[in-house]
Design a protein around this motif. Structure first.
Motif, PDB file in Angstrom:
ATOM      1  N   ILE A   1       1.107  -0.954   0.034  1.00 41.30           N
ATOM      2  CA  ILE A   1      -0.333  -0.216   0.180  1.00 41.30           C
ATOM      3  C   ILE A   1       1.228   1.247   0.297  1.00 41.30           C
ATOM      4  O   ILE A   1       0.246   2.430  -0.489  1.00 41.30           O
ATOM      5  CB  ILE A   1      -1.151  -0.166   1.209  1.00 41.30           C
ATOM      6  CG1 ILE A   1      -2.212  -1.367   0.931  1.00 41.30           C
ATOM      7  CG2 ILE A   1      -1.923   1.394   1.062  1.00 41.30           C
ATOM      8  CD1 ILE A   1      -2.642  -1.162   2.275  1.00 41.30           C
ATOM      9  N   ALA A   2       1.281   1.384   0.878  1.00 45.98           N
ATOM     10  CA  ALA A   2       2.397   2.297   0.581  1.00 45.98           C
ATOM     11  C   ALA A   2       3.965   2.828  -0.829  1.00 45.98           C
ATOM     12  O   ALA A   2       3.902   3.509  -0.839  1.00 45.98           O
ATOM     13  CB  ALA A   2       3.894   1.863   1.645  1.00 45.98           C
ATOM     14  N   VAL A   3       3.929   1.189  -1.038  1.00 43.69           N
ATOM     15  CA  VAL A   3       4.073   1.932  -2.946  1.00 43.69           C
ATOM     16  C   VAL A   3       3.589   2.435  -3.705  1.00 43.69           C
ATOM     17  O   VAL A   3       3.438   3.638  -3.670  1.00 43.69           O
ATOM     18  CB  VAL A   3       4.417   0.411  -2.997  1.00 43.69           C
ATOM     19  CG1 VAL A   3       5.294   0.173  -4.439  1.00 43.69           C
ATOM     20  CG2 VAL A   3       6.591   0.124  -2.121  1.00 43.69           C
ATOM     21  N   VAL A   4       2.221   1.719  -3.590  1.00 42.46           N
ATOM     22  CA  VAL A   4       1.217   2.602  -4.181  1.00 42.46           C
ATOM     23  C   VAL A   4       1.275   4.156  -4.310  1.00 42.46           C
ATOM     24  O   VAL A   4       0.293   5.095  -4.894  1.00 42.46           O
ATOM     25  CB  VAL A   4      -0.287   1.453  -4.601  1.00 42.46           C
ATOM     26  CG1 VAL A   4      -1.170   2.262  -5.110  1.00 42.46           C
ATOM     27  CG2 VAL A   4      -0.121   0.358  -4.806  1.00 42.46           C
ATOM     28  N   ILE A   5       1.107   4.414  -2.371  1.00 46.10           N
ATOM     29  CA  ILE A   5       0.388   5.432  -2.376  1.00 46.10           C
ATOM     30  C   ILE A   5       1.481   6.339  -2.706  1.00 46.10           C
ATOM     31  O   ILE A   5       1.856   8.147  -3.616  1.00 46.10           O
ATOM     32  CB  ILE A   5      -0.036   5.590  -0.659  1.00 46.10           C
ATOM     33  CG1 ILE A   5      -1.368   5.209  -0.842  1.00 46.10           C
ATOM     34  CG2 ILE A   5       0.151   6.643  -0.266  1.00 46.10           C
ATOM     35  CD1 ILE A   5      -1.123   5.106   0.958  1.00 46.10           C
ATOM     36  N   GLY A   6       2.653   5.751  -2.479  1.00 40.22           N
ATOM     37  CA  GLY A   6       4.649   6.149  -2.296  1.00 40.22           C
ATOM     38  C   GLY A   6       4.116   6.615  -4.454  1.00 40.22           C
ATOM     39  O   GLY A   6       4.559   8.196  -4.543  1.00 40.22           O
ATOM     40  N   ALA A   7       4.234   6.336  -5.235  1.00 37.96           N
ATOM     41  CA  ALA A   7       3.837   6.204  -6.842  1.00 37.96           C
ATOM     42  C   ALA A   7       3.009   7.420  -7.094  1.00 37.96           C
ATOM     43  O   ALA A   7       3.600   8.509  -7.308  1.00 37.96           O
ATOM     44  CB  ALA A   7       3.618   5.072  -7.088  1.00 37.96           C
ATOM     45  N   ALA A   8       1.722   7.807  -5.969  1.00 37.70           N
ATOM     46  CA  ALA A   8       0.613   8.601  -6.712  1.00 37.70           C
ATOM     47  C   ALA A   8       1.427  10.011  -6.031  1.00 37.70           C
ATOM     48  O   ALA A   8       1.279  10.730  -6.463  1.00 37.70           O
ATOM     49  CB  ALA A   8      -0.907   8.157  -6.731  1.00 37.70           C
ATOM     50  N   PHE A   9       1.753   9.577  -5.158  1.00 40.09           N
ATOM     51  CA  PHE A   9       2.398  10.835  -4.151  1.00 40.09           C
ATOM     52  C   PHE A   9       3.123  11.238  -5.180  1.00 40.09           C
ATOM     53  O   PHE A   9       3.876  12.791  -5.161  1.00 40.09           O
ATOM     54  CB  PHE A   9       2.744  10.680  -2.538  1.00 40.09           C
ATOM     55  CG  PHE A   9       3.172  12.605  -2.585  1.00 40.09           C
ATOM     56  CD1 PHE A   9       2.053  13.331  -1.459  1.00 40.09           C
ATOM     57  CD2 PHE A   9       4.691  11.797  -1.827  1.00 40.09           C
ATOM     58  CE1 PHE A   9       2.743  13.894  -1.303  1.00 40.09           C
ATOM     59  CE2 PHE A   9       4.916  13.753  -1.340  1.00 40.09           C
ATOM     60  CZ  PHE A   9       4.024  14.330  -0.807  1.00 40.09           C
ATOM     61  N   GLY A  10       4.768  10.674  -5.736  1.00 41.03           N
ATOM     62  CA  GLY A  10       5.794  11.099  -6.128  1.00 41.03           C
ATOM     63  C   GLY A  10       4.868  11.995  -7.896  1.00 41.03           C
ATOM     64  O   GLY A  10       5.615  13.497  -8.144  1.00 41.03           O
ATOM     65  N   LYS A  11       3.442  11.556  -8.495  1.00 35.48           N
ATOM     66  CA  LYS A  11       3.208  11.808  -9.023  1.00 35.48           C
ATOM     67  C   LYS A  11       2.849  13.606  -9.359  1.00 35.48           C
ATOM     68  O   LYS A  11       2.861  14.309 -10.130  1.00 35.48           O
ATOM     69  CB  LYS A  11       1.987  10.887 -10.153  1.00 35.48           C
ATOM     70  CG  LYS A  11       2.488   9.569 -10.872  1.00 35.48           C
ATOM     71  CD  LYS A  11       1.536   8.924 -11.145  1.00 35.48           C
ATOM     72  CE  LYS A  11       1.881   7.711 -12.091  1.00 35.48           C
ATOM     73  NZ  LYS A  11       0.892   7.041 -13.071  1.00 35.48           N
ATOM     74  N   ILE A  12       1.906  13.283  -7.632  1.00 37.55           N
ATOM     75  CA  ILE A  12       1.604  14.842  -7.357  1.00 37.55           C
ATOM     76  C   ILE A  12       2.418  15.648  -7.248  1.00 37.55           C
ATOM     77  O   ILE A  12       2.266  16.795  -7.820  1.00 37.55           O
ATOM     78  CB  ILE A  12       0.772  14.474  -6.585  1.00 37.55           C
ATOM     79  CG1 ILE A  12      -0.387  13.483  -7.018  1.00 37.55           C
ATOM     80  CG2 ILE A  12       0.047  16.285  -5.435  1.00 37.55           C
ATOM     81  CD1 ILE A  12      -1.081  13.592  -5.461  1.00 37.55           C
ATOM     82  N   VAL A  13       3.498  15.831  -6.668  1.00 37.60           N
ATOM     83  CA  VAL A  13       5.193  16.384  -6.354  1.00 37.60           C
ATOM     84  C   VAL A  13       5.314  16.519  -7.282  1.00 37.60           C
ATOM     85  O   VAL A  13       6.276  18.007  -7.616  1.00 37.60           O
ATOM     86  CB  VAL A  13       6.170  15.698  -5.647  1.00 37.60           C
ATOM     87  CG1 VAL A  13       7.201  16.453  -5.861  1.00 37.60           C
ATOM     88  CG2 VAL A  13       5.696  15.409  -4.276  1.00 37.60           C
ATOM     89  N   ALA A  14       5.916  15.267  -8.983  1.00 36.98           N
ATOM     90  CA  ALA A  14       6.308  15.867  -9.990  1.00 36.98           C
ATOM     91  C   ALA A  14       5.182  16.700 -11.002  1.00 36.98           C
ATOM     92  O   ALA A  14       5.911  18.081 -10.926  1.00 36.98           O
ATOM     93  CB  ALA A  14       6.663  14.734 -11.030  1.00 36.98           C
TER      94      ALA A  14
END
Length: 128
Positions: free
Chosen positions: A19-32
């Motif tokens: 779950i952390a990996v999936v949320i981290g990937a989504a958060f990475g897209k938001i930050v990018a």
């Protein structure tokens, strides 16, 4: 073997990590997106529209685009700073939760009755 895999895959830590990996990937897209579409253009306005990505030098037949590298480093620094601010904000919120006063132990009716009996016995002993 299937049972071992199922026990491993459905452990709490593995699911939390997934779950952390999936949320981290989504958060990475938001930050990018934040960096690419909002922060970088604003910094470009402040710095007079400087864009390093077009800088290059030609060595023989090879074109070395060192400007893209410089732009990537700047993007990384901005992303790291934004994540730092986000983690710092979460840390402050967590500290506020920890500061909440703890409630004392609750006393049930039996314990209250025993305390009253103890106090009465103490009073009787001091009267003698």
């Amino acid at each position: 073997m299937w049972n071992d895999f199922k026990a491993f895959a459905f452990k709490g830590n593995v699911l939390e990590l997934a779950i952390a990996v999936v949320i981290g990937a989504a958060f990475g897209k938001i930050v990018a997106s934040l960096v690419e579409n909002i922060i970088t253009p604003l910094i470009g306005l402040v710095m007079g529209g400087i864009d390093f990505s077009g800088l290059a030098v030609t060595v023989g037949d090879a074109k070395v685009t060192y400007g893209a590298f410089i732009q990537s480093v700047i993007d990384f620094l901005i992303i790291a700073f934004v994540i730092f601010l986000f983690v710092r904000m979460l840390g402050k919120l967590k500290r506020k939760e920890e500061i909440k006063p703890e409630e004392g132990p609750t006393i049930d009716s039996k314990e209250e009755l025993l305390i009253e009996i103890r106090d009465l016995l103490k009073q009787q002993n001091t009267m003698r």
